[in-house]
Design a protein around this motif. Structure first.
Motif, PDB file in Angstrom:
ATOM      1  N   GLU A  69      10.512 -12.128  26.727  1.00  7.01           N
ATOM      2  CA  GLU A  69      11.944 -12.304  26.888  1.00  7.01           C
ATOM      3  C   GLU A  69      12.663 -10.978  26.663  1.00  7.01           C
ATOM      4  OE1 GLU A  69      13.243 -15.373  24.248  1.00  7.01           O
ATOM      5  OE2 GLU A  69      11.882 -16.887  25.097  1.00  7.01           O
ATOM      6  N   GLN A  70      13.535 -10.609  27.583  1.00  5.95           N
ATOM      7  CA  GLN A  70      14.220  -9.320  27.512  1.00  5.95           C
ATOM      8  C   GLN A  70      15.002  -9.153  26.223  1.00  5.95           C
ATOM      9  OE1 GLN A  70      14.271  -6.685  30.124  1.00  5.95           O
ATOM     10  NE2 GLN A  70      14.825  -5.703  28.197  1.00  5.95           N
ATOM     11  N   SER A  71      15.636 -10.216  25.744  1.00  6.67           N
ATOM     12  CA  SER A  71      16.436 -10.104  24.525  1.00  6.67           C
ATOM     13  C   SER A  71      15.587  -9.724  23.320  1.00  6.67           C
ATOM     14  CB  SER A  71      17.174 -11.417  24.251  1.00  6.67           C
ATOM     15  OG  SER A  71      16.257 -12.487  24.057  1.00  6.67           O
ATOM     16  N   VAL A  72      14.357 -10.245  23.254  1.00  8.40           N
ATOM     17  CA  VAL A  72      13.458  -9.897  22.150  1.00  8.40           C
ATOM     18  C   VAL A  72      12.985  -8.451  22.280  1.00  8.40           C
ATOM     19  CG1 VAL A  72      11.276 -10.462  21.011  1.00  8.40           C
ATOM     20  CG2 VAL A  72      12.737 -12.293  21.888  1.00  8.40           C
ATOM     21  N   VAL A  73      12.658  -8.049  23.487  1.00  8.94           N
ATOM     22  CA  VAL A  73      12.271  -6.654  23.732  1.00  8.94           C
ATOM     23  C   VAL A  73      13.384  -5.707  23.302  1.00  8.94           C
ATOM     24  CG1 VAL A  73      11.818  -4.977  25.574  1.00  8.94           C
ATOM     25  CG2 VAL A  73      10.633  -7.181  25.565  1.00  8.94           C
ATOM     26  N   ASP A  74      14.606  -6.023  23.670  1.00 15.02           N
ATOM     27  CA  ASP A  74      15.741  -5.178  23.296  1.00 15.02           C
ATOM     28  C   ASP A  74      15.877  -5.090  21.779  1.00 15.02           C
ATOM     29  OD1 ASP A  74      16.306  -4.821  25.978  1.00 15.02           O
ATOM     30  OD2 ASP A  74      17.908  -6.332  26.027  1.00 15.02           O
ATOM     31  N   ARG A  75      15.628  -6.197  21.103  1.00 10.12           N
ATOM     32  CA  ARG A  75      15.732  -6.213  19.638  1.00 10.12           C
ATOM     33  C   ARG A  75      14.632  -5.375  18.990  1.00 10.12           C
ATOM     34  NH1 ARG A  75      14.328 -10.626  16.481  1.00 10.12           N
ATOM     35  NH2 ARG A  75      14.326 -11.952  18.338  1.00 10.12           N
ATOM     36  N   VAL A  76      13.447  -5.417  19.558  1.00 12.58           N
ATOM     37  CA  VAL A  76      12.340  -4.604  19.040  1.00 12.58           C
ATOM     38  C   VAL A  76      12.684  -3.122  19.146  1.00 12.58           C
ATOM     39  CG1 VAL A  76       9.959  -3.896  19.466  1.00 12.58           C
ATOM     40  CG2 VAL A  76      10.544  -6.329  19.455  1.00 12.58           C
ATOM     41  N   ALA A  77      13.117  -2.698  20.340  1.00 11.36           N
ATOM     42  CA  ALA A  77      13.442  -1.281  20.542  1.00 11.36           C
ATOM     43  C   ALA A  77      14.612  -0.858  19.660  1.00 11.36           C
ATOM     44  CB  ALA A  77      13.760  -1.027  22.010  1.00 11.36           C
ATOM     45  N   ALA A  78      15.635  -1.704  19.575  1.00 17.97           N
ATOM     46  CA  ALA A  78      16.806  -1.367  18.768  1.00 17.97           C
ATOM     47  C   ALA A  78      16.448  -1.250  17.292  1.00 17.97           C
ATOM     48  CB  ALA A  78      17.894  -2.419  18.962  1.00 17.97           C
ATOM     49  N   THR A  79      15.556  -2.088  16.815  1.00 14.57           N
ATOM     50  CA  THR A  79      15.145  -2.039  15.415  1.00 14.57           C
ATOM     51  C   THR A  79      14.461  -0.717  15.097  1.00 14.57           C
ATOM     52  OG1 THR A  79      14.914  -4.446  15.287  1.00 14.57           O
ATOM     53  CG2 THR A  79      13.720  -3.142  13.644  1.00 14.57           C
ATOM     54  N   ALA A  80      13.577  -0.265  15.988  1.00 18.10           N
ATOM     55  CA  ALA A  80      12.901   1.016  15.771  1.00 18.10           C
ATOM     56  C   ALA A  80      13.898   2.160  15.710  1.00 18.10           C
ATOM     57  CB  ALA A  80      11.879   1.258  16.876  1.00 18.10           C
ATOM     58  N   VAL A  81      14.875   2.130  16.599  1.00 23.17           N
ATOM     59  CA  VAL A  81      15.870   3.204  16.647  1.00 23.17           C
ATOM     60  C   VAL A  81      16.778   3.158  15.418  1.00 23.17           C
ATOM     61  CG1 VAL A  81      17.845   4.108  17.934  1.00 23.17           C
ATOM     62  CG2 VAL A  81      15.803   3.355  19.161  1.00 23.17           C
ATOM     63  N   GLU A  82      17.233   1.961  15.080  1.00 21.90           N
ATOM     64  CA  GLU A  82      18.179   1.839  13.967  1.00 21.90           C
ATOM     65  C   GLU A  82      17.522   2.093  12.614  1.00 21.90           C
ATOM     66  OE1 GLU A  82      19.665  -2.083  14.581  1.00 21.90           O
ATOM     67  OE2 GLU A  82      20.692  -1.530  16.454  1.00 21.90           O
TER      68      GLU A  82
ATOM     69  N   ALA B 111       0.817  -1.214   0.000  1.00 24.76           N
ATOM     70  CA  ALA B 111       0.000   0.000   0.000  1.00 24.76           C
ATOM     71  C   ALA B 111       0.855   1.271   0.000  1.00 24.76           C
ATOM     72  CB  ALA B 111      -0.923   0.006   1.218  1.00 24.76           C
ATOM     73  N   GLY B 112       2.181   1.096  -0.133  1.00 22.25           N
ATOM     74  CA  GLY B 112       3.073   2.243  -0.201  1.00 22.25           C
ATOM     75  C   GLY B 112       3.651   2.686   1.124  1.00 22.25           C
ATOM     76  N   GLY B 113       3.426   1.901   2.180  1.00 20.29           N
ATOM     77  CA  GLY B 113       3.913   2.269   3.501  1.00 20.29           C
ATOM     78  C   GLY B 113       5.276   1.672   3.813  1.00 20.29           C
ATOM     79  N   THR B 114       5.744   1.931   5.035  1.00 24.89           N
ATOM     80  CA  THR B 114       7.059   1.479   5.471  1.00 24.89           C
ATOM     81  C   THR B 114       6.913   0.674   6.750  1.00 24.89           C
ATOM     82  OG1 THR B 114       8.101   3.464   4.545  1.00 24.89           O
ATOM     83  CG2 THR B 114       9.367   2.205   6.172  1.00 24.89           C
ATOM     84  N   ALA B 115       7.470  -0.532   6.748  1.00 29.05           N
ATOM     85  CA  ALA B 115       7.366  -1.385   7.926  1.00 29.05           C
ATOM     86  C   ALA B 115       8.507  -2.387   7.936  1.00 29.05           C
ATOM     87  CB  ALA B 115       6.029  -2.130   7.947  1.00 29.05           C
ATOM     88  N   VAL B 116       8.789  -2.906   9.122  1.00 33.62           N
ATOM     89  CA  VAL B 116       9.783  -3.952   9.306  1.00 33.62           C
ATOM     90  C   VAL B 116       9.274  -4.879  10.391  1.00 33.62           C
ATOM     91  CG1 VAL B 116      11.077  -2.595  11.007  1.00 33.62           C
ATOM     92  CG2 VAL B 116      12.229  -4.434   9.770  1.00 33.62           C
ATOM     93  N   SER B 117       9.591  -6.150  10.298  1.00 33.26           N
ATOM     94  CA  SER B 117       9.104  -7.101  11.292  1.00 33.26           C
ATOM     95  C   SER B 117      10.213  -7.502  12.250  1.00 33.26           C
ATOM     96  CB  SER B 117       8.523  -8.352  10.621  1.00 33.26           C
ATOM     97  OG  SER B 117       9.542  -9.093   9.971  1.00 33.26           O
ATOM     98  N   VAL B 118       9.824  -7.773  13.490  1.00 38.77           N
ATOM     99  CA  VAL B 118      10.689  -8.378  14.494  1.00 38.77           C
ATOM    100  C   VAL B 118       9.874  -9.482  15.153  1.00 38.77           C
ATOM    101  CG1 VAL B 118      12.035  -8.060  16.593  1.00 38.77           C
ATOM    102  CG2 VAL B 118      11.887  -6.203  14.923  1.00 38.77           C
ATOM    103  N   THR B 119      10.414 -10.678  15.197  1.00 35.62           N
ATOM    104  CA  THR B 119       9.645 -11.790  15.746  1.00 35.62           C
ATOM    105  C   THR B 119      10.341 -12.392  16.957  1.00 35.62           C
ATOM    106  OG1 THR B 119      10.673 -13.341  14.185  1.00 35.62           O
ATOM    107  CG2 THR B 119       8.590 -12.350  13.532  1.00 35.62           C
ATOM    108  N   GLY B 120       9.528 -12.924  17.840  1.00 31.55           N
ATOM    109  CA  GLY B 120      10.036 -13.553  19.047  1.00 31.55           C
ATOM    110  C   GLY B 120       9.056 -13.384  20.193  1.00 31.55           C
ATOM    111  N   ASP B 121       9.389 -13.997  21.314  1.00 30.37           N
ATOM    112  CA  ASP B 121       8.548 -13.967  22.509  1.00 30.37           C
ATOM    113  C   ASP B 121       8.830 -12.692  23.288  1.00 30.37           C
ATOM    114  OD1 ASP B 121       7.326 -14.349  24.982  1.00 30.37           O
ATOM    115  OD2 ASP B 121       7.798 -16.483  25.063  1.00 30.37           O
ATOM    116  N   LEU B 122       7.863 -11.797  23.328  1.00 30.69           N
ATOM    117  CA  LEU B 122       8.058 -10.485  23.939  1.00 30.69           C
ATOM    118  C   LEU B 122       8.144 -10.533  25.459  1.00 30.69           C
ATOM    119  CD1 LEU B 122       5.646  -8.547  21.606  1.00 30.69           C
ATOM    120  CD2 LEU B 122       8.113  -8.188  21.762  1.00 30.69           C
TER     121      LEU B 122
END
Length: 254
Positions: free
Chosen positions: A68-81, A55-66
């Motif tokens: 778990e701290q490591s997955v949470v860290d990856r989600v936040a880091a992905t948004a920032v990066e 539809a012309g938008g911008t998105a990225v996926s992050v998968t894992g069990d939220l």
């Protein structure tokens, strides 16, 4: 032209691979936001990203069990990066319990429901707050539940978890309102999603709760819940903070 102020904003939506989360991710993308689609299911997350991009938008996926701290860290880091920061966090991911009454709740049921429904939103909020504080602004929207308002909408574990989400919402709202960060929650009533309840036949909890379900009313579409989430995250709700908003066709008023 959008009036929400969300164009170009960096948005994390959890549980975004299906149901309310999917509808929310699509709604933010339609407003011009860039979306991190976080979900346990890789196929579901990838499908939503593809739908947004088609539809012309911008998105990225992050998968894992939220939970778990490591997955949470990856989600936040992905948004920032990928998107330069975190403007909006939508804590939507959640699981149902078995409608169990306290005497029927196993340790495993209790611990899993609390971990996913309450601890994960706490971990995600803690992870994104430094970025929001550095920017001097941010919006967090949590998905609570009708079960955060009453004791007759779910089992003990789910009810406790969603009451906890309401309390977390209010604490965040008070603690960070002077730093430009708003936190609110929706409290969905019955909603058409794929979430299922594995209730034990003949158990006290499901048998008791059945007597109260006649007041649910018309189930909402996932898009109706998403519209409320987008509103609470938007500039249109700039002075709304600490609210638990029922989106339940009046169930809370019965």
């Amino acid at each position: 032209m959008t009036t929400t102020g969300l164009a170009g904003r960096s948005v994390i939506v959890t549980g975004a691979g299906s149901g309310i989360g999917r509808a929310t991710a699509l709604a933010f993308a339609a407003e011009g936001a860039r979306v991190v689609v976080a979900d346990l299911n890789p196929e579901g997350a990838a499908a939503v990203v593809a739908e947004i991009e088609a539809a012309g938008g911008t998105a990225v996926s992050v998968t894992g069990d939220l939970s778990e701290q490591s997955v949470v860290d990856r989600v936040a880091a992905t948004a920032v990066e990928r998107f330069g920061g975190v403007d909006v966090l939508v804590n939507n991911a959640g699981i149902m319990d078995r409608m169990s009454a306290v005497a029927e709740v196993s340790d495993a049921e209790w611990e899993r429901v609390i971990r996913v429904n309450l601890t994960a939103p706490f971990l995600l909020a803690r992870a994104v707050l430094p970025h929001m504080l550095a920017a001097g602004r941010g919006a967090i929207v949590n998905t609570a539940s009708e079960a955060s308002l009453r004791g007759s909408a779910a089992g003990a574990a789910y009810t406790a978890s969603k009451h906890g989400v309401a309390g977390l919402t209010k604490s965040l709202a008070v603690m960070y309102r002077d730093q430009g960060i708003r936190t609110n929650a929706i409290a969905p009533g019955g909603t058409k999603t794929a979430i299922t309840v594995d209730a034990e036949a003949g158990a006290h909890g499901p048998a008791t709760l059945g007597a109260y379900m006649g007041n649910v009313g018309r189930p909402a579409e996932a898009a109706e819940q998403a519209a409320a989430i987008v509103f609470l995250a938007s500039d249109a709700a700039s002075n709304i903070n600490g609210v638990i908003l029922p989106v339940d066709n009046g169930w809370a008023a019965v």
